[in-house]
Design an enzyme around this catalytic site. Sequence first.
Site, short mmCIF file in Angstrom:
data_model
loop_
_atom_site.label_atom_id
_atom_site.label_comp_id
_atom_site.label_asym_id
_atom_site.label_seq_id
_atom_site.Cartn_x
_atom_site.Cartn_y
_atom_site.Cartn_z
CG ASP A 136 35.81 3.56 -20.24
OD1 ASP A 136 35.94 4.20 -21.29
OD2 ASP A 136 34.74 3.02 -19.89
CD GLU A 168 20.54 20.56 -19.80
OE1 GLU A 168 20.21 21.66 -20.28
OE2 GLU A 168 20.00 20.09 -18.77
N GLY A 206 17.12 20.31 -11.01
CA GLY A 206 17.16 19.45 -9.83
C GLY A 206 15.76 19.00 -9.50
CG HIS A 228 16.46 20.26 -19.25
ND1 HIS A 228 17.32 20.25 -18.19
CD2 HIS A 228 15.21 20.09 -18.74
CE1 HIS A 228 16.64 20.07 -17.07
NE2 HIS A 228 15.35 19.97 -17.37
CE LYS A 258 33.36 3.01 -23.82
NZ LYS A 258 33.68 2.43 -22.54
CB CYS A 260 15.09 22.98 -15.16
SG CYS A 260 13.63 22.01 -14.80
CE1 TYR A 261 14.67 23.87 -6.63
CE2 TYR A 261 17.02 24.31 -6.85
CZ TYR A 261 15.88 24.26 -6.07
OH TYR A 261 15.94 24.59 -4.75
#
Length: 512
Positions: free
Chosen positions: A226, A170, A54, A168, A368, A82-83
């Site tokens: 979508d 991810e 964050g 990170h 997507k 992180c945060y």
Amino acid sequence: MGEKIIILDFGGQYNQLIARRVRELGVYCEILPWNRPADQWREADLKGVILTGGPNSVYDPQSPRLEAGALESMGVPVLGICYGMQLINFLMGGQVERAAVSEYGHTELTHRGGVLFQGIPQQSVVFMNHTDYVSRPPQGFQVDAFTRACPAAAFSCPERGLYGVQFHPEVNHTQYGRQVLSNFVFGVCGCRGGYRAQDQIQAMLAAIRAQVGGGKVVAGLSGGVDSSVACVLADRALDKGQLTCVFVDHGLLRQDEARQVMDTYHKNLGLNVIHVDASQRFLDALAGVTEPERKRKIIGELFVRVFEEEARKTGAAYLLQGTIYPDRIESGMNGSATIKSHHNVGGLPKDSLFSRDRIVEPLAGLFKDEVRAVGERLGIPRAMVWRQPFPGPGLAVRCIGQLTREKLDILRRCDAIYLEELEKAGLSEKIWQSFAVLTGVNTVGVMGDGRTYAGCVALRAVTSDDAMTVEAAEIPYPVLKKCCSRIIAEVPGVNRVVYDITSKPPGTIEWE
Ligand code: XMP
């Protein structure tokens, strides 16, 4: 569900990516606001909690903070990213400081072992994005990894089930990020995996039913992947008579598009679709407008007005849209900068019939490729699932300057020739998006023995995985030349064709 991971959202840019990675591991997860009371989600199947990154600093009194004792009372392992790591540090009595220089981008990390790093080489590259850092870990915590600028790039206290990484895991740039998350989810939390796309579909169906109940819904169906997937999901979730899909012809469609969409969804898939020809209203509203964001806002608002009119006719209180995660990011919904107001995100007028809680967006957390996987499982024809994305504002963002029927017709014809030639050359499937743009520039040419002064068309084709970053596709030169000569010969009003080689960033896919 059997097992789940809760991701507490502290406003980071990559939170949906964390959720995606956990899903990829076959484990169900939910993202919740950081301040959602724990008694609402601390259920028997909870296996672990992830605290996201964050933009805040834990030493700022306004920063989002959990109560003292919150971590222990969760009763499951917690991973702070992180945060999130800094927050664990702060809550457990460690110290966080602001570094003189931020650590950003690819960074070499050395680890000293520990369960999060099992199976990972001692040295690897991670993605860092921080200024604050853990300068003194809490008592009882071990430092598991460090970088040149960050003495505690990962720490843990296995006895208390607390883990933190400053980098990170991810994002793709972290070489072994998936392994770190897998080590947490399986090695630490003891998940078994096995959550599959079919379960995800069941969860989405249940969420639609829970939100809508017995109410009526109008759905925006553009024929793109979508909105198609969102409509087919809603059709499966709801009873007959609850759902009306609305296909709005805003006069900004490609050649033959309206017929194709109605054939596929109404005739073949049996959806309740109505076709509203609002082309004149859209063109009237857009007359004389040149500024791209203004065009988008007008189109977004008019779409909602048309849906409202249909909702009044059918008695619907809900509006279903195919918004996906990258649309929200680029529209600045995540605290990030607004690049473009995607029509289905940024355009809801203040006085709309549909309040925010009446907007149904079953795909809002997906990327997507995940939407396409869901579409295939739902049995939507492959040709529709793998159709190139087409933006809600349609040709308006590809026809630079003022919009007129005449200019749009020229663009439609050029676009159709280009797409036909790419298809003939067997290139369509390899390309993320390809289209023509009427640039708004007139150029001088010579045809026959005479001077021409006519429009310049740009051809664009890009490759991508997720539309967040793209490369210009390397279309073979003979194909481009063929397109150029056909367009100039067959479409009056055009005397020059150029090919756009800009990647994203710094460009975007669409011109406006
Ligand atoms: P850009 O041009 O921002 O586009 O690189 C990223 C992707 O989003 C599509 N796009 C939209 N889709 N409503 C949509 O449904 C919109 O307002 C919109 N604007 C852009 C674009 O075609 C590309 O796939």
